[in-house]
Design a protein around this motif. Structure first.
Motif, PDB file in Angstrom:
ATOM      1  N   GLU A   1     -52.180  38.413 -17.879  1.00  0.00           N
ATOM      2  CA  GLU A   1     -51.942  39.230 -19.069  1.00  0.00           C
ATOM      3  C   GLU A   1     -50.741  40.147 -18.883  1.00  0.00           C
ATOM      4  OE1 GLU A   1     -55.592  41.281 -20.040  1.00  0.00           O
ATOM      5  OE2 GLU A   1     -56.757  39.421 -19.870  1.00  0.00           O
ATOM      6  N   LYS A   2     -50.344  40.362 -17.635  1.00  0.00           N
ATOM      7  CA  LYS A   2     -49.168  41.194 -17.374  1.00  0.00           C
ATOM      8  C   LYS A   2     -47.910  40.604 -18.007  1.00  0.00           C
ATOM      9  CE  LYS A   2     -50.893  42.743 -12.850  1.00  0.00           C
ATOM     10  NZ  LYS A   2     -50.652  42.732 -11.381  1.00  0.00           N
ATOM     11  N   LEU A   3     -47.921  39.287 -18.232  1.00  0.00           N
ATOM     12  CA  LEU A   3     -46.747  38.608 -18.771  1.00  0.00           C
ATOM     13  C   LEU A   3     -46.827  38.419 -20.284  1.00  0.00           C
ATOM     14  CD1 LEU A   3     -46.276  35.910 -15.978  1.00  0.00           C
ATOM     15  CD2 LEU A   3     -45.224  38.176 -16.168  1.00  0.00           C
ATOM     16  N   ALA A   4     -47.868  38.922 -20.915  1.00  0.00           N
ATOM     17  CA  ALA A   4     -47.969  38.877 -22.376  1.00  0.00           C
ATOM     18  C   ALA A   4     -46.957  39.854 -22.974  1.00  0.00           C
ATOM     19  CB  ALA A   4     -49.380  39.242 -22.823  1.00  0.00           C
ATOM     20  N   ALA A   5     -46.555  39.588 -24.201  1.00  0.00           N
ATOM     21  CA  ALA A   5     -45.495  40.380 -24.843  1.00  0.00           C
ATOM     22  C   ALA A   5     -45.772  41.891 -24.848  1.00  0.00           C
ATOM     23  CB  ALA A   5     -45.258  39.870 -26.261  1.00  0.00           C
ATOM     24  N   PRO A   6     -47.003  42.349 -25.131  1.00  0.00           N
ATOM     25  CA  PRO A   6     -47.231  43.803 -25.148  1.00  0.00           C
ATOM     26  C   PRO A   6     -47.180  44.452 -23.763  1.00  0.00           C
ATOM     27  CG  PRO A   6     -48.914  42.630 -26.408  1.00  0.00           C
ATOM     28  CD  PRO A   6     -48.194  41.612 -25.590  1.00  0.00           C
ATOM     29  N   ASN A   7     -47.202  43.617 -22.698  1.00  0.00           N
ATOM     30  CA  ASN A   7     -47.317  44.158 -21.347  1.00  0.00           C
ATOM     31  C   ASN A   7     -46.089  43.939 -20.468  1.00  0.00           C
ATOM     32  OD1 ASN A   7     -50.002  44.980 -21.847  1.00  0.00           O
ATOM     33  ND2 ASN A   7     -50.792  42.975 -21.287  1.00  0.00           N
ATOM     34  N   VAL A   8     -45.390  42.820 -20.660  1.00  0.00           N
ATOM     35  CA  VAL A   8     -44.311  42.472 -19.752  1.00  0.00           C
ATOM     36  C   VAL A   8     -43.184  43.511 -19.835  1.00  0.00           C
ATOM     37  CG1 VAL A   8     -43.108  40.967 -21.417  1.00  0.00           C
ATOM     38  CG2 VAL A   8     -42.857  40.578 -18.952  1.00  0.00           C
ATOM     39  N   ASN A   9     -42.712  43.936 -18.679  1.00  0.00           N
ATOM     40  CA  ASN A   9     -41.661  44.962 -18.600  1.00  0.00           C
ATOM     41  C   ASN A   9     -42.035  46.243 -19.347  1.00  0.00           C
ATOM     42  OD1 ASN A   9     -39.931  43.185 -17.165  1.00  0.00           O
ATOM     43  ND2 ASN A   9     -39.256  42.261 -19.102  1.00  0.00           N
ATOM     44  N   SER A  10     -43.325  46.480 -19.471  1.00  0.00           N
ATOM     45  CA  SER A  10     -43.786  47.627 -20.261  1.00  0.00           C
ATOM     46  C   SER A  10     -44.931  48.364 -19.571  1.00  0.00           C
ATOM     47  CB  SER A  10     -44.219  47.147 -21.653  1.00  0.00           C
ATOM     48  OG  SER A  10     -44.796  48.188 -22.392  1.00  0.00           O
TER      49      SER A  10
END
Length: 331
Positions: free
Chosen positions: A89-98
């Motif tokens: 889930e770290k690579l999902a849009a709401p989470n990646v680089n965030s």
């Protein structure tokens, strides 16, 4: 009319159900009283150490708990790295680089495992870290219901679709909260956590130059605030620059988020719509109440954090207690 035999059977059944209840136990604040009585103190100490490196970590830790609970419940699925069986889930849009703070969670887990090996879940660590982040930043303190276990899976697709976006309107966000059993009071109170922390320009730059494709800024933005944000986030910038979510007290947990909304100084679209949308009469009343009464905000925030922490937890024999928050045991 019930016979005595039926009454006796019913009583025995009730007793058996009561005995079986721990397998589906509700969360409770004394869950670790015997197995790890100092867990809250350990978590708070590590969070306090992390704060010495920068106040931004408080908002990052509460955000991890929020983003975890909205995807298959409060089960620490957000902490799992990619593996042969896991799409993180770290690579999902709401989470990646965030999303940030994973290293702090790992430090907490190491300290807790040293004191109480195999007892405390990563999901409970996220809940405790969120509470410590709030109270150490001047916000309320509360006893966190505990007893969650950790998931064996992650849900990257769910993270992409279930986590509220800063670009969404109030109706969509309300629907996402409702989907996990949270109401309008919870929505407004929990978004009040934007009283501290930072946001990247890419999450709100559309409001500054080309809102809704109209080639103009968002009309709900205070004009002085708009100018200040345009200086931080030029139209052709990288989008990685940071702006305070709260211009008044950016590192303190208080009610100034709501007074900012009243002045047209909500940073994200999803923030300002709580006060400025024509369909938000219920949220406007709550913003006004919380803006004038910090005690009311704190009380509602605590209850809403408890409500959020109760979203579909794994308990009893479900899930596991991970020894490393980043991976499933044995992987």
């Amino acid at each position: 009319m019930f016979s005595f035999r039926t009454i006796g059977y019913t009583a025995v059944t009730a007793i058996l159900l009561a005995l079986l209840q721990p397998c589906n136990a509700q969360l409770h604040t004394t869950f670790y009283a015997n197995t790890c009585p100092n867990v809250s103190t350990i978590v708070r100490s590590i969070v306090q150490q992390a704060l010495q490196s920068g106040p931004r970590i408080s908002a990052s830790l509460i955000r991890l708990h929020f983003h975890d609970c909205f995807v298959q419940g409060c089960d620490a699925s957000i902490l799992l790295d990619n593996s042969s069986t896991i799409l993180s889930e770290k690579l999902a849009a709401p989470n990646v680089n965030s999303t940030r703070g994973f290293n702090v969670v790992d430090s907490i887990k190491t300290a807790v495992e040293s004191a109480c090996p195999g007892d405390v879940s990563c999901a409970d660590i996220l809940a405790l870290a969120a509470q410590s982040s709030v109270s150490l930043s001047g916000g309320p303190s509360w006893n966190v219901p505990l007893g969650r276990r950790d998931s064996l899976t992650a849900n990257q697709t769910g993270a992409n679709t279930s986590i509220p976006s800063p670009f969404e309107g109030l109706s969509n966000i309300t629907s996402k909260f409702a989907a996990v059993g949270l109401n309008t009071n919870d929505l407004v109170a929990l978004l009040g956590a934007h009283t501290f922390g930072r946001a990247q320009c890419r999450t709100f730059r559309n409001r500054l130059y080309n809102f809704s494709g109209r080639g103009k800024p968002d009309s709900t933005l205070n004009t002085t605030y708009l100018t200040a944000l345009q200086q931080i986030c030029p139209q052709n910038g990288s989008g990685a620059a940071l702006a305070n979510l709260d211009t008044t007290t950016p590192d303190s947990f208080d009610n100034s988020y709501f007074t900012n909304l009243q002045k047209g100084q909500g940073l994200l679209q999803s923030d300002q719509e709580l006060f400025s949308t024509s369909t938000g009469a219920a949220t406007i009343a709550l913003v006004n109440n919380f803006g004038s009464n910090q005690t009311a905000f704190f009380q509602c925030f605590v209850q809403s954090m408890i409500n959020m922490g109760n979203i579909s937890p794994l308990t009893g024999g479900n899930g596991e207690i991970r020894s490393d928050c980043k991976k499933v045991n044995g992987s």
